[in-house]
Scaffold this active site. Structure first.
Site, PDB file in Angstrom:
ATOM      1  N   TYR A 142       0.826  -1.208   0.000  1.00 48.40           N
ATOM      2  CA  TYR A 142       0.000   0.000   0.000  1.00 48.40           C
ATOM      3  C   TYR A 142       0.861   1.260   0.000  1.00 48.40           C
ATOM      4  O   TYR A 142       0.461   2.291  -0.529  1.00 48.40           O
ATOM      5  CB  TYR A 142      -0.897   0.039   1.255  1.00 48.40           C
ATOM      6  CG  TYR A 142      -2.247  -0.608   1.110  1.00 48.40           C
ATOM      7  CD1 TYR A 142      -2.361  -1.958   0.795  1.00 48.40           C
ATOM      8  CD2 TYR A 142      -3.409   0.119   1.305  1.00 48.40           C
ATOM      9  CE1 TYR A 142      -3.602  -2.552   0.687  1.00 48.40           C
ATOM     10  CE2 TYR A 142      -4.653  -0.466   1.200  1.00 48.40           C
ATOM     11  CZ  TYR A 142      -4.743  -1.805   0.884  1.00 48.40           C
ATOM     12  OH  TYR A 142      -5.973  -2.383   0.780  1.00 48.40           O
ATOM     13  N   LYS A 189       2.675 -15.325   2.413  1.00 51.69           N
ATOM     14  CA  LYS A 189       2.949 -16.020   1.152  1.00 51.69           C
ATOM     15  C   LYS A 189       4.452 -16.272   1.131  1.00 51.69           C
ATOM     16  O   LYS A 189       5.181 -15.832   0.232  1.00 51.69           O
ATOM     17  CB  LYS A 189       2.471 -15.144  -0.016  1.00 51.69           C
ATOM     18  CG  LYS A 189       2.492 -15.809  -1.368  1.00 51.69           C
ATOM     19  CD  LYS A 189       1.403 -16.859  -1.577  1.00 51.69           C
ATOM     20  CE  LYS A 189       1.614 -17.579  -2.889  1.00 51.69           C
ATOM     21  NZ  LYS A 189       0.740 -18.750  -3.061  1.00 51.69           N
ATOM     22  N   ASP A 221      -3.321 -18.004   0.035  1.00 54.08           N
ATOM     23  CA  ASP A 221      -4.286 -18.648  -0.870  1.00 54.08           C
ATOM     24  C   ASP A 221      -5.029 -19.766  -0.152  1.00 54.08           C
ATOM     25  O   ASP A 221      -6.252 -19.894  -0.234  1.00 54.08           O
ATOM     26  CB  ASP A 221      -3.604 -19.153  -2.165  1.00 54.08           C
ATOM     27  CG  ASP A 221      -2.299 -19.902  -1.919  1.00 54.08           C
ATOM     28  OD1 ASP A 221      -1.825 -19.940  -0.765  1.00 54.08           O
ATOM     29  OD2 ASP A 221      -1.750 -20.458  -2.897  1.00 54.08           O
ATOM     30  N   ASP A 245      -6.642  -6.843   3.970  1.00 52.19           N
ATOM     31  CA  ASP A 245      -7.737  -6.142   3.286  1.00 52.19           C
ATOM     32  C   ASP A 245      -8.638  -7.170   2.604  1.00 52.19           C
ATOM     33  O   ASP A 245      -9.862  -7.130   2.732  1.00 52.19           O
ATOM     34  CB  ASP A 245      -7.147  -5.175   2.245  1.00 52.19           C
ATOM     35  CG  ASP A 245      -8.236  -4.442   1.479  1.00 52.19           C
ATOM     36  OD1 ASP A 245      -9.168  -3.930   2.119  1.00 52.19           O
ATOM     37  OD2 ASP A 245      -8.160  -4.405   0.236  1.00 52.19           O
ATOM     38  N   ASP A 249     -12.665  -8.771   3.976  1.00 48.89           N
ATOM     39  CA  ASP A 249     -13.916  -8.690   3.193  1.00 48.89           C
ATOM     40  C   ASP A 249     -14.492 -10.094   3.001  1.00 48.89           C
ATOM     41  O   ASP A 249     -15.692 -10.314   3.117  1.00 48.89           O
ATOM     42  CB  ASP A 249     -13.670  -8.064   1.810  1.00 48.89           C
ATOM     43  CG  ASP A 249     -13.897  -6.550   1.799  1.00 48.89           C
ATOM     44  OD1 ASP A 249     -13.609  -5.905   2.832  1.00 48.89           O
ATOM     45  OD2 ASP A 249     -14.347  -6.019   0.774  1.00 48.89           O
TER      46      ASP A 249
END
Ligand code: IPM
Ligand code: MG
Length: 374
Positions: A142, A189, A221, A245, A249
């Protein structure tokens, strides 16, 4: 006690839902004898329209001088489909997080029993889910260097993390796990990214200070899949900015609606509280958006101020609104034949906090849009 609360209603449905959170806070002030002084400030598309800047300096100052910040939502469709826009509403929020050092974003995810049927996921999978997501908020991709080559053919976003950035949020996540079911899952990851390998190494090294917490790791994942296959396996999830983020959601589906998820963004000096949902432009001004995430964010704000009984009073009122089906249409329950407006949900929550007694609730009046308690 007296507290100064910076209020940033923001864009879209932000002002409508924030107004309901303020109703709840005013009821709390009344019942528990506090004074909340609200200082309103601008951020996002509305601030661009008014000043050309998504985060006017005055807003930063108001926030710095507050005991806590209540924020609504950010974003406007006129910027979403315009990749060439140089100034974007979201820059306001990102810059505020950075300037105030709000590095630790906490997003609780719960399956409310009353809303189990609202989730597209199976009851037996989600029932009993209770997860606390710790998302790093001021680092990673970000905030890395962003570049676009002169011919517009190649773009670049850099991602970096330091041991210090990882440690400060990891300590908070370990402590949260100690107060809960004592399990911490680092989502990364590390099979591909160097930053993720640093996260693993750093968090693993800290684990010896929290021997009562079981630490495990998941690639993002796989974590995305596990979250909907078996969400009950999670207690506290710790992860970097972008992964947090995305998976928060995703996790909101477990709760039945993104309109229920509150969040806290904590720094050394300041703290900001906001629903995780966006500005929901299609609903703007229609009095239909779910205010519960904003109201629950106000409860998190009170907890942050050490006002635990007050926060519980809000949470109980929210539970009651769910139990009675006094909700907006996104979480309307089948056995109830009506949904109520954003402002009526807010009225009910405030009334319930004031009275804390449901012996004389009058359904007909709620439906008619009159006072909820007779
Ligand atoms: C969130 C939002 C923000 C983010 C946007 C509005 C910049 O999606 O708080 O999750 O990506 O962090
Ligand atoms: Mg998001």
């Amino acid at each position: 006690m007296k507290y100064t609360i910076a209020v940033i209603p923001g864009d879209g449905i932000g002002p409508e839902v924030t107004a309901q959170a303020k109703k709840a806070l005013n009821a709390i002030a009344d019942v528990y004898d506090h004074t909340f002084i609200y200082k309103e400030a601008m951020m996002g598309a509305c601030a661009i329209d008014a000043t050309g800047n998504p985060l006017p300096q005055e807003t930063v100052t108001v926030c710095e001088q507050s005991d806590a910040i209540l924020f609504g939502a950010i974003g406007h469709p006129k910027y979403d489909n315009d990749p060439s826009a140089k100034v974007r509403p979201e820059q306001g929020l990102l810059s505020l997080r950075k300037q105030l050092g709000l590095f630790c974003n906490v997003r609780p995810v719960k399956a409310y029993e009353q809303l189990i049927a609202n989730s597209p996921l199976k009851k037996e999978i989600i029932s009993g889910t209770d997860i606390s997501i710790y998302r790093e908020l001021t680092g990673g991709i970000y905030f890395g260097t962003k570049e676009l080559s002169e011919d517009g053919q190649v773009a670049f976003d850099g991602c970096s993390y330091s041991v210090e950035e990882i440690e400060r949020i990891a300590h908070l996540a370990f402590k949260e796990a100690q107060n809960r079911r004592k399990k911490l899952t680092l989502v990364d990851k590390a099979n591909v990214l160097e930053t993720s390998r640093l996260w693993r190494k750093t968090v693993t090294a800290l684990a010896s200070q929290y021997k009562d917490v079981a630490l495990d790791f998941l690639f993002v994942d796989n974590a995305a899949m596990q979250l909907i296959l078996n969400p009950k396996q999670f207690d506290v999830i710790l992860t970097e900015n972008l992964f947090g983020d995305i998976i928060s959601d995703e996790a909101s589906v477990i709760g039945g609606s993104i309109g229920l998820l509150a969040s806290a963004s904590i720094g050394k000096e300041n703290a900001l509280f906001e629903p995780i949902h966006g500005s929901f432009p299609q609903a703007t001004g229609k009095d239909i958006a779910n205010p519960l995430a904003s109201i629950l964010s106000a409860a998190m704000l009170l907890t942050h101020l050490g006002l635990h009984a007050e926060a519980n009073a809000i949470e109980r009122a929210v539970q009651k609104s769910l139990a009675l089906g006094i909700t907006t249409e996104d979480i309307q329950q089948k056995e109830h034949s009506f949904s109520v407006s954003t402002s009526k949900v807010g009225d009910f929550i405030a009334d319930y906090i004031e009275n804390q007694d449901d012996s004389n609730l009058n359904f007909k009046n709620i439906h008619m849009g009159q006072s909820t308690i007779i």
